[in-house]
Write a protein that holds these residues in place. Sequence first.
Motif, short mmCIF file in Angstrom:
data_model
loop_
_atom_site.label_atom_id
_atom_site.label_comp_id
_atom_site.label_asym_id
_atom_site.label_seq_id
_atom_site.Cartn_x
_atom_site.Cartn_y
_atom_site.Cartn_z
N ALA A 197 0.67 -1.21 0.17
CA ALA A 197 0.05 0.18 0.09
C ALA A 197 0.80 1.36 -0.05
O ALA A 197 0.47 2.16 -0.73
CB ALA A 197 -0.86 -0.07 1.29
N ALA A 198 1.70 1.34 0.63
CA ALA A 198 2.69 2.37 0.83
C ALA A 198 3.50 2.66 -0.48
O ALA A 198 3.71 3.80 -0.83
CB ALA A 198 3.85 2.20 1.79
N LEU A 199 4.12 1.65 -0.94
CA LEU A 199 4.74 2.03 -2.32
C LEU A 199 4.05 2.37 -3.46
O LEU A 199 4.51 2.89 -4.21
CB LEU A 199 5.76 0.67 -2.62
CG LEU A 199 6.87 0.40 -1.65
CD1 LEU A 199 7.52 -1.11 -1.68
CD2 LEU A 199 7.84 1.63 -1.61
N GLN A 200 2.93 1.74 -3.53
CA GLN A 200 1.88 2.09 -4.68
C GLN A 200 1.74 3.65 -4.61
O GLN A 200 1.26 4.06 -5.80
CB GLN A 200 0.62 1.25 -4.31
CG GLN A 200 0.55 -0.19 -4.66
CD GLN A 200 -0.44 -1.01 -4.55
OE1 GLN A 200 -1.54 -0.43 -3.63
NE2 GLN A 200 -0.66 -2.30 -5.27
N ILE A 201 1.77 4.22 -3.58
CA ILE A 201 1.39 5.71 -3.57
C ILE A 201 2.42 6.61 -3.43
O ILE A 201 2.57 7.83 -3.67
CB ILE A 201 0.41 6.03 -2.55
CG1 ILE A 201 0.81 5.92 -1.07
CG2 ILE A 201 -0.93 5.41 -2.80
CD1 ILE A 201 -0.15 6.53 -0.14
N ALA A 202 3.87 5.89 -3.26
CA ALA A 202 5.13 6.72 -3.06
C ALA A 202 5.88 7.08 -4.23
O ALA A 202 5.63 6.16 -5.15
CB ALA A 202 5.91 6.02 -2.02
N ASP A 203 6.46 8.15 -4.23
CA ASP A 203 7.12 8.65 -5.43
C ASP A 203 8.59 8.02 -5.30
O ASP A 203 9.12 7.33 -6.25
CB ASP A 203 7.47 9.95 -5.16
CG ASP A 203 6.28 10.93 -5.75
OD1 ASP A 203 5.56 11.06 -6.62
OD2 ASP A 203 5.90 11.57 -4.61
N ARG A 204 8.93 7.80 -4.03
CA ARG A 204 10.26 7.03 -3.70
C ARG A 204 10.05 6.32 -2.23
O ARG A 204 9.25 6.66 -1.66
CB ARG A 204 11.57 8.08 -3.80
CG ARG A 204 11.76 8.69 -5.01
CD ARG A 204 13.15 9.32 -4.83
NE ARG A 204 12.81 10.57 -3.78
CZ ARG A 204 13.44 10.51 -2.51
NH1 ARG A 204 14.43 9.26 -2.16
NH2 ARG A 204 13.53 11.34 -1.66
N GLY A 205 11.00 5.33 -2.19
CA GLY A 205 10.97 4.73 -1.06
C GLY A 205 12.17 4.29 -0.30
O GLY A 205 13.38 4.05 -1.33
N TYR A 206 12.48 3.82 0.94
CA TYR A 206 13.55 3.18 1.50
C TYR A 206 12.93 2.04 2.31
O TYR A 206 12.10 1.96 2.93
CB TYR A 206 14.10 4.24 2.46
CG TYR A 206 14.66 5.48 1.87
CD1 TYR A 206 16.19 5.58 1.80
CD2 TYR A 206 13.90 6.65 1.54
CE1 TYR A 206 16.70 6.77 0.81
CE2 TYR A 206 14.17 7.73 1.16
CZ TYR A 206 15.87 7.99 0.78
OH TYR A 206 16.22 8.95 0.02
N VAL A 207 14.07 1.20 2.18
CA VAL A 207 13.75 -0.44 2.96
C VAL A 207 14.81 -0.46 4.06
O VAL A 207 15.82 -0.14 3.85
CB VAL A 207 13.83 -1.58 2.15
CG1 VAL A 207 13.72 -2.79 2.94
CG2 VAL A 207 12.94 -1.51 1.05
N LEU A 208 14.20 -0.34 5.30
CA LEU A 208 15.13 -0.17 6.61
C LEU A 208 15.11 -1.84 7.15
O LEU A 208 14.18 -2.15 7.32
CB LEU A 208 14.58 0.77 7.50
CG LEU A 208 15.29 1.18 8.55
CD1 LEU A 208 16.57 2.03 8.26
CD2 LEU A 208 14.52 2.09 9.62
N GLU A 209 16.32 -2.29 7.54
CA GLU A 209 16.48 -3.51 8.17
C GLU A 209 17.50 -3.11 9.20
O GLU A 209 18.75 -2.95 8.84
CB GLU A 209 16.76 -4.70 7.26
CG GLU A 209 15.52 -4.89 6.36
CD GLU A 209 15.69 -6.28 5.68
OE1 GLU A 209 16.71 -7.08 5.88
OE2 GLU A 209 15.04 -6.76 5.11
N THR A 210 17.24 -3.55 10.48
CA THR A 210 18.25 -3.84 11.63
C THR A 210 19.18 -2.36 11.64
O THR A 210 20.17 -2.35 11.81
CB THR A 210 19.18 -4.87 11.60
OG1 THR A 210 19.99 -4.75 10.39
CG2 THR A 210 18.47 -6.12 11.58
N GLY A 211 18.05 -1.23 11.51
CA GLY A 211 18.88 0.07 11.56
C GLY A 211 19.48 0.67 10.49
O GLY A 211 20.20 1.60 10.62
N LYS A 212 19.48 -0.09 9.46
CA LYS A 212 20.18 0.49 8.16
C LYS A 212 19.19 0.45 7.11
O LYS A 212 18.42 -0.41 6.95
CB LYS A 212 21.45 -0.54 7.78
CG LYS A 212 22.40 -0.68 8.89
CD LYS A 212 23.63 -1.75 8.56
CE LYS A 212 24.53 -1.92 9.48
NZ LYS A 212 25.63 -2.93 9.27
#
Length: 243
Positions: A197-212
């Motif tokens: 749902a978030a990526l469908q409406i986002a211009d750009r995105g970031y994926v966060l894992e274990t603080g990075k």
Amino acid sequence: MLKVKSVHTYYGNIHALKGVSLHVRPGETVALIGANGAGKSTIVNTICGQIKPLKGRIEFQGQPIEGLAPEEIVRRGIALVPEGRQIFATLTVESNLEMGGFVHRNNHRQVREDMTRMYDRFPILRQRSRQLAGTLSGGEQQMLAISRALMSRPQLLVLDEPSMGLAPLIVREIFSIIEELRREGRTILLIEQNARAALQIADRGYVLETGKVVLQGEGNTLLEHREVQRAYLGKGAGQIVDA
């Protein structure tokens, strides 16, 4: 508008954010996705001044804001819709909106005009204006939380897990509201577990894992990324291990 540069945040001895960098341009909707414990809420709380970073820099409109008090960050133009909504349950809907406009409390006419705009956007809140906020449904509380944040006339709206605890039908309604705000040209930082749902409406995105930050890109590109699909979209199992 917002630049987070190599931010390190700790909870005691726990290294929660490990050199996180991201940016949000004016008019963009930027999604930050990740599993529980990835550090999403920590980055929100660090940006909004509730946690002070040990290292790194946060700039808003070209000015450093790391270390500022939360209320000053609100005055600078950042408004947070917090995880779990955190409305004032024992106050009325109208009083909650007034609290959202507190930074403009000396301009009573502006506050009333903004309240009218919120009621026009969410007619159900007008119907419930004298009702205690704690008696609203989950979806109505989320509408109230968004309206309360908009009452400060923010330049950047930060939404932390807006779909949490809501039924699927209400989640679709909340994301329709976010999409409407996006079309109006508002600048939005959206933190979500609901990656699709978030990526469908986002211009750009970031994926966060274990603080990075382990991946970044356009929303549609991340939706098609094999590791994002496997880890977050239900197509297999696993975690991203390589950016």
